[in-house]
Design a protein around this motif. Structure first.
Motif, mmCIF file in Angstrom:
data_model
loop_
_atom_site.group_PDB
_atom_site.id
_atom_site.type_symbol
_atom_site.label_atom_id
_atom_site.label_comp_id
_atom_site.label_asym_id
_atom_site.label_seq_id
_atom_site.Cartn_x
_atom_site.Cartn_y
_atom_site.Cartn_z
ATOM 1 N N MET A 98 0.861 -1.181 0.000
ATOM 2 C CA MET A 98 0.000 0.000 0.000
ATOM 3 C C MET A 98 0.895 1.227 0.000
ATOM 4 S SD MET A 98 -3.232 0.870 0.169
ATOM 5 C CE MET A 98 -4.273 2.271 0.574
ATOM 6 N N SER A 99 0.942 1.929 -1.120
ATOM 7 C CA SER A 99 1.733 3.156 -1.206
ATOM 8 C C SER A 99 0.796 4.347 -1.307
ATOM 9 C CB SER A 99 2.653 3.113 -2.427
ATOM 10 O OG SER A 99 1.910 3.355 -3.618
ATOM 11 N N PHE A 100 1.376 5.542 -1.347
ATOM 12 C CA PHE A 100 0.536 6.735 -1.472
ATOM 13 C C PHE A 100 -0.119 6.830 -2.847
ATOM 14 C CE2 PHE A 100 4.925 8.283 -2.377
ATOM 15 C CZ PHE A 100 4.752 8.751 -3.674
ATOM 16 N N ARG A 101 0.272 5.956 -3.774
ATOM 17 C CA ARG A 101 -0.405 5.926 -5.080
ATOM 18 C C ARG A 101 -1.725 5.163 -5.007
ATOM 19 N NH1 ARG A 101 2.949 3.270 -9.209
ATOM 20 N NH2 ARG A 101 3.840 2.074 -7.492
ATOM 21 N N ASN A 102 -1.910 4.352 -3.970
ATOM 22 C CA ASN A 102 -3.174 3.650 -3.731
ATOM 23 C C ASN A 102 -3.627 2.814 -4.918
ATOM 24 O OD1 ASN A 102 -4.124 4.302 -0.986
ATOM 25 N ND2 ASN A 102 -4.046 6.413 -1.716
ATOM 26 N N ARG A 103 -2.682 2.148 -5.574
ATOM 27 C CA ARG A 103 -3.046 1.319 -6.720
ATOM 28 C C ARG A 103 -3.791 0.055 -6.299
ATOM 29 N NH1 ARG A 103 -3.951 2.746 -11.203
ATOM 30 N NH2 ARG A 103 -2.927 1.079 -12.365
ATOM 31 N N ALA A 104 -3.764 -0.272 -5.009
ATOM 32 C CA ALA A 104 -4.508 -1.443 -4.533
ATOM 33 C C ALA A 104 -6.010 -1.195 -4.535
ATOM 34 C CB ALA A 104 -4.047 -1.816 -3.122
ATOM 35 N N ILE A 105 -6.397 0.078 -4.516
ATOM 36 C CA ILE A 105 -7.820 0.424 -4.431
ATOM 37 C C ILE A 105 -8.302 0.827 -5.814
ATOM 38 C CG2 ILE A 105 -9.520 1.917 -3.328
ATOM 39 C CD1 ILE A 105 -7.526 2.274 -1.031
ATOM 40 N N ARG A 106 -8.883 -0.124 -6.511
ATOM 41 C CA ARG A 106 -9.399 0.157 -7.851
ATOM 42 C C ARG A 106 -10.527 -0.808 -8.187
ATOM 43 N NH1 ARG A 106 -4.164 -1.395 -11.647
ATOM 44 N NH2 ARG A 106 -3.024 -2.606 -10.108
ATOM 45 N N PRO A 107 -11.345 -0.469 -9.168
ATOM 46 C CA PRO A 107 -12.551 -1.259 -9.437
ATOM 47 C C PRO A 107 -12.287 -2.728 -9.734
ATOM 48 C CG PRO A 107 -12.668 0.856 -10.570
ATOM 49 C CD PRO A 107 -11.285 0.748 -10.004
ATOM 50 N N GLU A 108 -11.095 -3.058 -10.254
ATOM 51 C CA GLU A 108 -10.821 -4.456 -10.598
ATOM 52 C C GLU A 108 -10.912 -5.389 -9.396
ATOM 53 O OE1 GLU A 108 -8.182 -2.116 -13.547
ATOM 54 O OE2 GLU A 108 -9.072 -1.871 -11.566
ATOM 55 N N THR A 109 -10.730 -4.849 -8.188
ATOM 56 C CA THR A 109 -10.815 -5.714 -7.008
ATOM 57 C C THR A 109 -12.253 -6.040 -6.639
ATOM 58 O OG1 THR A 109 -10.852 -3.870 -5.442
ATOM 59 C CG2 THR A 109 -8.695 -4.723 -6.078
ATOM 60 N N ASP A 110 -13.202 -5.293 -7.193
ATOM 61 C CA ASP A 110 -14.604 -5.525 -6.860
ATOM 62 C C ASP A 110 -14.995 -6.944 -7.269
ATOM 63 O OD1 ASP A 110 -17.064 -4.940 -5.893
ATOM 64 O OD2 ASP A 110 -17.503 -3.324 -7.290
ATOM 65 N N PHE A 114 -11.170 2.075 0.562
ATOM 66 C CA PHE A 114 -12.150 1.218 -0.108
ATOM 67 C C PHE A 114 -13.568 1.751 0.069
ATOM 68 C CE2 PHE A 114 -8.882 -1.967 -0.736
ATOM 69 C CZ PHE A 114 -9.314 -2.617 -1.880
ATOM 70 N N GLU A 115 -13.842 2.326 1.224
ATOM 71 C CA GLU A 115 -15.167 2.905 1.440
ATOM 72 C C GLU A 115 -15.354 4.154 0.582
ATOM 73 O OE1 GLU A 115 -15.325 3.503 5.635
ATOM 74 O OE2 GLU A 115 -15.551 1.362 6.096
ATOM 75 N N ALA A 116 -14.327 4.995 0.502
ATOM 76 C CA ALA A 116 -14.427 6.207 -0.312
ATOM 77 C C ALA A 116 -14.583 5.878 -1.791
ATOM 78 C CB ALA A 116 -13.192 7.082 -0.095
ATOM 79 N N ALA A 117 -13.982 4.758 -2.218
ATOM 80 C CA ALA A 117 -14.083 4.345 -3.619
ATOM 81 C C ALA A 117 -15.411 3.669 -3.931
ATOM 82 C CB ALA A 117 -12.933 3.399 -3.962
ATOM 83 N N GLY A 118 -16.210 3.382 -2.905
ATOM 84 C CA GLY A 118 -17.495 2.737 -3.119
ATOM 85 C C GLY A 118 -17.411 1.243 -3.339
ATOM 86 N N ILE A 119 -16.237 0.650 -3.102
ATOM 87 C CA ILE A 119 -16.081 -0.798 -3.265
ATOM 88 C C ILE A 119 -16.604 -1.521 -2.033
ATOM 89 C CG2 ILE A 119 -14.406 -2.662 -3.611
ATOM 90 C CD1 ILE A 119 -12.678 -0.603 -5.130
ATOM 91 N N LEU A 120 -16.359 -0.943 -0.872
ATOM 92 C CA LEU A 120 -16.911 -1.453 0.381
ATOM 93 C C LEU A 120 -17.758 -0.362 1.020
ATOM 94 C CD1 LEU A 120 -13.802 -3.215 2.005
ATOM 95 C CD2 LEU A 120 -15.701 -4.316 0.805
ATOM 96 N N SER A 121 -18.858 -0.755 1.620
ATOM 97 C CA SER A 121 -19.652 0.189 2.389
ATOM 98 C C SER A 121 -19.150 0.200 3.829
ATOM 99 C CB SER A 121 -21.126 -0.214 2.350
ATOM 100 O OG SER A 121 -21.294 -1.514 2.894
ATOM 101 N N PRO A 122 -19.442 1.245 4.592
ATOM 102 C CA PRO A 122 -19.035 1.245 6.000
ATOM 103 C C PRO A 122 -19.581 0.015 6.724
ATOM 104 C CG PRO A 122 -19.752 3.433 5.340
ATOM 105 C CD PRO A 122 -20.076 2.516 4.190
ATOM 106 N N ASP A 123 -18.731 -0.617 7.500
ATOM 107 C CA ASP A 123 -19.093 -1.823 8.256
ATOM 108 C C ASP A 123 -19.441 -3.002 7.348
ATOM 109 O OD1 ASP A 123 -18.783 -0.463 10.728
ATOM 110 O OD2 ASP A 123 -20.779 0.408 10.469
ATOM 111 N N ASP A 124 -18.986 -2.968 6.109
ATOM 112 C CA ASP A 124 -19.203 -4.092 5.191
ATOM 113 C C ASP A 124 -18.476 -5.319 5.744
ATOM 114 O OD1 ASP A 124 -19.128 -5.911 2.992
ATOM 115 O OD2 ASP A 124 -19.312 -4.233 1.595
ATOM 116 N N PRO A 125 -19.172 -6.441 5.959
ATOM 117 C CA PRO A 125 -18.509 -7.616 6.537
ATOM 118 C C PRO A 125 -17.444 -8.222 5.637
ATOM 119 C CG PRO A 125 -20.727 -8.171 5.805
ATOM 120 C CD PRO A 125 -20.611 -6.680 5.716
#
Length: 401
Positions: free
Chosen positions: A148-160, A176-187
């Motif tokens: 996990m770097s400051f480029r945040n390449r781990a957080i992208r739609p392909e992981t959905d 992940f929550e800001a990207a809409g991939i996970l919702s808050p408290d998503d199990p």
């Protein structure tokens, strides 16, 4: 070398009803899918798959692999391989599993070709790359991460589409929550941490032995240079000059760790070989954790290795790479220089500033310590004990014991 393509799941999906023995029968649309998806009690064999396309991907799974293969009733296959673009390959890539796994001491038959996965079904798969290389069918997908770097390449739609995400820390969770991939408290978001880094803190590494592995005595400060692999990285822009100037200081043991899957065709190990000497060494083993453990100071640019090294609370020097940062912006990545970015170290514009920053960092290694400690608390769950945390979760969620 195997032919194959990355399969991209499109959005979260429920575990479909299977006619395979032991597979769960979760039903309902993704929005109301039950968060738990346990394997049926009494299943005689749990089949697990790991796939990736770079040695670092397997290194992130290896702490889990080492324990999973000792568990009765669990079978673990490895697949994937270093990838090369090819217009003749299905999916556009050739996968070479021998190159990816060749440096690891694995039993015969542990690695399956990508092509063979089209006929295989698994209960659980782990993937450390965002575009998962999948089998024919799988019950539960676990997304792990290779940094996990400051480029945040781990957080992208392909992981959905993963059923579970082994999140590295609160910072990643918010992303992940800001990207809409996970919702808050998503199990699906599981607070695990980074098992790959456990050895930096758990006392399992012997410094004298690790120094000897790297061909240095420890009489001099050890300076590690580990750039990222993205285009316009510091190795491409100033790296050879930097290494030569560090060597000319003649007070350090300099270790150089090129990225294991750079976005270039340059063979950096071959190109940098003439710079090696008694006090300048190329690091050829894929596992950077050992090397980080003996480094008194790290030089990098935009690599996630900086965050891993911050766990040791030692000085960091960042070579500024404005073209790489602009490229990251143009790719639409979630670039974040404001939250933590490069605040845990000194940012320098050129080689002369880097040489000065190295000397200053070694003279006062506590500078920016408060920032690094706060950063680590935000970046990592369970520092030094992420592997036990993962197995606590697997024991409950997947009924693996």
């Amino acid at each position: 070398m195997a032919l194959g393509g990355d399969r991209l799941p499109h959005g979260p999906r429920p575990c479909p009803e299977r006619d395979l023995p032991g597979h769960c029968r979760c039903v309902g649309p993704p929005a109301i899918r039950p968060p738990r998806c346990r394997l049926q009690p009494g299943k005689s064999l749990v089949k697990i798959l790991f796939s990736g396309y770079a040695p670092v991907h397997f290194l992130c799974f290896r702490p889990l692999y080492a324990r999973l293969v000792t568990m009765p009733g669990v079978s673990v296959d490895l697949s994937g391989g270093t990838r090369t673009k090819s217009p003749f390959a299905p999916g556009g890539y050739l996968f070479d599993h021998e190159t990816m796994y060749g440096a690891f001491d694995l039993p015969d038959g542990a690695v399956r070709s990508v092509g063979s996965l089209a006929k295989e079904d698994y209960d659980v798969m782990f993937a450390a790359n965002t575009r998962r290389i999948e089998p024919r069918r799988v019950q539960s997908r676990v997304q792990i991460f290779h940094g996990m770097s400051f480029r945040n390449r781990a957080i992208r739609p392909e992981t959905d589409g993963a059923d579970h995400y082994f999140l590295l820390g609160p910072y990643m969770k918010r992303g992940f929550e800001a990207a809409g991939i996970l919702s808050p408290d998503d199990p699906r978001g599981v607070e695990i941490g980074f098992p790959k880094t456990d050895r930096l803190l758990d006392g399992s590494l012997d410094r004298a032995h690790t120094l000897a592995r790297h061909g240095v005595s420890g009489d001099r400060p050890v300076v590690l240079y580990a750039p990222t692999g993205e285009r316009h990285n510091s190795l491409e822009t100033v790296g050879e000059n930097l290494i030569a100037k560090l060597a000319a200081v003649d007070r350090y043991d300099v270790l150089i760790k090129p990225h294991d899957h750079p976005h270039t065709l340059v063979d950096w190990w071959d190109r940098l070989r003439p710079l090696e000497s008694e006090h300048v060494r190329l690091v050829r083993e894929p596992d950077v954790i050992r090397t980080l453990s003996i480094a008194d100071l790290l030089i990098t640019d935009a690599s996630s290795v900086a965050n891993e090294y911050a766990l040791l609370d030692r000085p960091i020097v960042f070579i500024d790479v404005p073209e790489l940062i602009e490229l990251t912006r143009n790719k639409g990545a979630r670039l974040d220089l404001e939250t933590w970015g490069r605040k845990g170290g000194e940012v320098v514009a050129d080689v002369s500033e880097a040489i000065e920053a190295v000397e200053a960092g070694l003279d006062d290694p506590t500078r920016r310590s408060d920032v690094r400690r706060a950063m680590v608390a935000d970046l990592f769950y369970h520092p030094g004990s992420a592997t036990p945390a993962a197995f606590d979760w697997l024991s409950g969620e997947m009924a693996l014991r």
